[in-house]
Write an enzyme that holds these catalytic residues in place. Structure first.
Site, mmCIF file in Angstrom:
data_model
loop_
_atom_site.group_PDB
_atom_site.id
_atom_site.type_symbol
_atom_site.label_atom_id
_atom_site.label_comp_id
_atom_site.label_asym_id
_atom_site.label_seq_id
_atom_site.Cartn_x
_atom_site.Cartn_y
_atom_site.Cartn_z
ATOM 1 N N VAL A 32 38.558 47.431 56.779
ATOM 2 C CA VAL A 32 37.882 46.159 56.516
ATOM 3 C C VAL A 32 37.574 46.025 55.036
ATOM 4 C CG1 VAL A 32 35.804 44.804 56.917
ATOM 5 C CG2 VAL A 32 36.898 45.957 58.822
ATOM 6 N N ALA A 57 38.049 41.263 58.570
ATOM 7 C CA ALA A 57 38.097 41.001 57.129
ATOM 8 C C ALA A 57 38.376 39.530 56.855
ATOM 9 C CB ALA A 57 39.165 41.869 56.474
ATOM 10 N N PRO A 109 39.413 45.744 65.465
ATOM 11 C CA PRO A 109 39.537 44.414 64.854
ATOM 12 C C PRO A 109 39.383 44.405 63.331
ATOM 13 C CG PRO A 109 37.294 44.707 65.554
ATOM 14 C CD PRO A 109 38.005 46.004 65.852
ATOM 15 N N ASP A 110 39.701 45.491 62.671
ATOM 16 C CA ASP A 110 39.416 45.607 61.240
ATOM 17 C C ASP A 110 40.031 44.489 60.405
ATOM 18 O OD1 ASP A 110 39.637 48.242 62.683
ATOM 19 O OD2 ASP A 110 38.573 48.919 60.909
ATOM 20 N N HIS A 111 41.333 44.260 60.583
ATOM 21 C CA HIS A 111 41.998 43.269 59.742
ATOM 22 C C HIS A 111 41.492 41.852 60.004
ATOM 23 C CE1 HIS A 111 44.903 46.639 59.552
ATOM 24 N NE2 HIS A 111 45.089 46.207 58.332
#
Length: 788
Positions: free
Chosen positions: A392, A547, A542-544
């Protein structure tokens, strides 16, 4: 409904016109949440007297909260006239590529300040533009499906519709970026948004920054098979269920070792290395035995005490019932058209302490006189202090840097970014290079009082500060928002964390695998017949997408700052981003809408094609898809079966159809089958591996990827070329990701005007860190370069 009106929503005064179809409507919903007046135009429809709600109606509600709905008959003069008024009033138009009643080319000429975004599954003007898309098709063509499931089994479609939901977030971020640029400069744009592009970029990009699951390896070295059952992020039974641990940093292992009573078997220094722990045949059994008599809540409490990242494995229902979500107000009740009430996400961002959830939008007649001339990139002149780490943190700064901002990554050798771990030994990997291009690195010791003073001087000149530490870290350093605002009232401080900045779970250590465990996603991501087949082990989600949500919120506050000069705070919870992707399902469950009452618009199946481990997805959405599929596989008798009509089609009744597709597909080349089905209008796609993407015809035509060179890699690397197709946005620059502390001296000179003597003194006293001598020596003798 959410929102108490105490904080002005950042997009008050912005007017958005939404003429999209299906799931693309959620793009405009993001603007409504941030306070824009969003008008959605739909065709008139007959009045419905039924008190029952369909699954489609619930999904429509989730995508259109806080919008104003106008039903216009564009074939009539009054409808076309009203549409013209809305078009002349809008700052942003989001629509299909050929919207009824609008000449987009003429509109672009007449209103050059307007941002136009066209939305489709495969973009406009390419040979795939007429193809049919579904969530399953996006998974197959993005490379995600090839990494989901277990070796030796059929690839496993991820639960829900996360591919489309992530794509929508990429679209909303891109539209917000162009809107900011248009309001700041008076120069609009025409964006061509493709859901496949968005899915590739925002779900789990194979050529983006990777977490520990990829071990720093480039895509071409990843196995073409799905992963084996393994313990990369181990899931272990305990007294009342299961828990997952995520031991990455040496200090986390030290906490686990101490918690276990320092067993002699694991006392070796080698156990500080991730791979040594991963390869051990006795460590996981020992931890499992240690956990066996403890409950999930006991383990979570003790893990937090010892600094061990751990989460209970919860079902979605358990997660939604948790006090944490209630304390944060993550969901709010919404009254539906039939008078029933259901919970929906109360926004996925918090701005100025206020949730950006559903609300009644008011019309504000505000203007944004251009404040600067149009530059080559939308964010030129923006200064960003990036304290983000892992995925992130990398992505938020990279998105801003790609668009022209001067992004300074602050880091130290004492607390290195986890994604700097690689087999190169110089703190660089292909994934790190993807996530940190177009940034500069400043080595600054924030635990020293003089280092903090330097940071405050930098903050006084910055526009944005990005963090994704555990909540409270910046305050513990004496660098919280109130302190930063005192030196710079216009500063925008954004934080992203696993569980949010407030609530009972706020202080937990969190990574993507633990977020997936705590929200119920890991439990959903299994083969129905195998309860131990957790299949999210190498997924970075869900990191991307979190971001994108964070940067979208920053851009919204920047739009408000154009008017009033004030900064603010932005806070995003990865847990709530993930739960928002299941908004319709959560509401359906609350309303008692069961699976049996749903139309068959879910993915029909994944079928093995000719060749070794080759697969193709096929989706049946409606009667037309059914008839077209039956025609392609030469089984018209199946289409005539009354059980297969949309009104009654169920998977358990369709064994003959399923078997017929499987038999036909087994003799087909996957690419040929995909082409034949798509020509017939049936959503279908062969399963691509990540390594296949750059040479797949669609991505070649769209030019989504490019080859970049990094001076410290022996090989060139493949990277994302654009965020979205645009008439005016140039490709991002290709400044290589920095070595740690590589730009310490030049940043001090440029930002603060320090002399060489002052900089040398700060380095001598270890307040500043230059590029590490060991790294430079390795580069000089060539040992830092390695063939990938």
């Amino acid at each position: 409904m959410g929102g108490d009106g105490e904080v002005e929503r950042p997009l008050v005064g912005v007017r958005v016109l939404d003429l999209t179809a299906g799931p693309f409507a959620a793009i405009a919903r993001s603007f409504a949440e941030f306070g824009a007046k969003v008008t959605r135009v739909e065709a008139p429809q007959a009045e419905e007297n039924s008190s029952e709600l369909s699954r489609d109606a619930v999904a429509w509600t989730a995508a259109n909260l806080s919008k104003s709905i106008e039903r216009l008959d564009l074939a009539k003069v009054e409808g076309a006239t009203r549409l013209g008024v809305l078009l002349e009033d809008a700052h942003l138009l989001i629509c299909a590529p050929n919207p009824a009643g609008i000449d987009l080319v003429d509109l672009r000429k007449r209103r050059p300040e307007l941002v136009i975004m066209t939305t489709s599954h495969f973009g406009s003007g390419n040979s795939y533009s007429g193809w049919q898309g579904t969530d399953a098709v996006l998974h197959a063509l993005s490379g995600e499906l090839s990494r989901s499931g277990i070796k030796g089994k059929t690839p496993l479609l991820p639960p829900g519709e996360i591919s489309m939901q992530c794509a929508v977030a990429q679209g909303a971020y891109s539209a917000m970026l162009s809107l900011y640029h248009a309001l700041a400069t008076g120069q609009g744009d025409w964006l061509d948004f493709s859901a496949l592009d968005g899915s590739v970029q925002a779900l789990d990009p194979g050529y983006g920054v990777g977490g520990s699951a990829t071990l720093g390896r480039p895509a071409k070295l990843l196995s073409r098979e799905r992963p084996v059952k393994r313990d990369l992020y181990p899931i272990m039974p305990c007294a009342d269920g299961d828990v997952r641990i995520c031991l990455l940093a040496p200090r986390q292992w030290q906490g686990m070792f101490t918690w276990m009573g320092e067993p002699a078997e694991f006392a070796g220094e080698d156990y500080k290395k991730t791979m040594v722990r991963f390869q051990s045949t006795t460590l996981i059994p020992a931890i499992t035995a240690f956990f066996a008599d403890k409950t999930r809540s006991e383990l979570e409490a003790q893990a937090q005490q010892y600094g061990v990242p751990l989460s209970a494995m919860l079902s979605l229902e358990e997660c939604l019932a948790a006090n944490h979500l209630k304390a944060r107000g993550a969901f709010d009740d919404v009254v539906l058209p039939n008078g029933k009430v259901a919970p929906f996400p109360n926004g996925v961002a918090v701005v100025g302490g206020q949730r950006m959830g559903p609300h009644e939008t008011s019309v504000a007649d505000l203007v944004w006189p251009p404040v600067r001339p149009a530059g080559a990139r939308p964010l030129e002149g923006l200064r960003v202090l990036d304290l983000g780490v892992i995925v992130v943190g990398a992505e938020q700064g990279r998105l801003l840097g790609d668009m022209g901002a001067d992004v300074i990554k602050l880091e130290t050798t004492a607390f290195p970014d986890g994604t700097r771990q690689s087999d190169l030994g110089i703190g660089l990997s292909v994934g790190f290079a993807a996530g940190h291009r177009n940034k500069r690195s400043l080595g600054l010791n924030l635990r020293d009082e003089e280092g903090k003073a330097l940071f405050l001087k930098l903050a006084a000149k910055a526009d944005v500060v990005l963090t994704n530490f555990k909540p409270g870290t910046m305050e513990s350093l004496g660098l919280g928002y109130d302190v930063l605002r005192a030196v710079n009232p216009a500063i925008i401080v954004a934080d992203s964390s696993a569980f949010g900045a407030t609530g009972p779970w706020a202080k937990r250590m969190g990574y993507g695998p633990l977020v997936r465990a705590a929200t119920g996603l890991s439990m959903k991501w299994r083969y129905p017949e195998d309860p131990d087949s957790y299949s999210d082990s190498i997924t970075i989600y869900p990191d991307h997408v979190a971001a994108r949500v964070g940067v979208m919120a920053v851009l919204a506050v920047m739009i408000r700052r154009l008017r009033n000069g004030e900064g603010g705070t932005v806070s995003v919870s990865q847990t709530e981003v993930m739960l928002s992707h299941f908004a319709a399902e959560i509401a359906e469950t609350a309303l008692g809408i069961t699976e049996a009452g749903r139309p068959p618009d879910a993915p029909w199946g994944v079928y093995q094609a000719a060749g070794e481990d080759e697969w193709c997805v096929v989706t049946v959405r409606c009667d037309d898809d059914l008839h077209n599929l039956a025609r392609v596989i030469e089984r018209p008798d199946l289409a005539a079966n009354p059980d297969y009509k949309t009104s009654g089609l169920r998977r358990e009744k369709a064994a003959d159809l399923d078997a017929a597709v499987a038999i036909w597909m087994a003799d087909q080349d996957a690419d040929a089958a995909m082409q034949a089905l798509q020509r017939a209008g049936v959503p279908a796609a062969k399963m691509l591996r990540v390594g296949d993407l750059p040479e797949f015809g669609y991505f070649e035509e769209r030019k989504l990827f490019r080859v970049e060179h990094h001076p410290h890699f022996a090989d060139d690397v493949i990277a994302e070329r654009m965020h979205i197709q645009s008439q005016i946005l140039p490709d991002p620059p290709s400044v290589p990701a920095p070595l740690m502390g590589e730009h310490s001296a030049i940043v001090m000179r440029e930002w603060l005007g320090l002399s060489d003597g002052e900089i040398d003194d700060l380095i001598t006293r270890k307040i500043l860190e230059p590029t590490h001598e060991k790294i430079l020596a390795m580069i000089a003798d060539g040992s830092g370069r390695k063939e990938h």
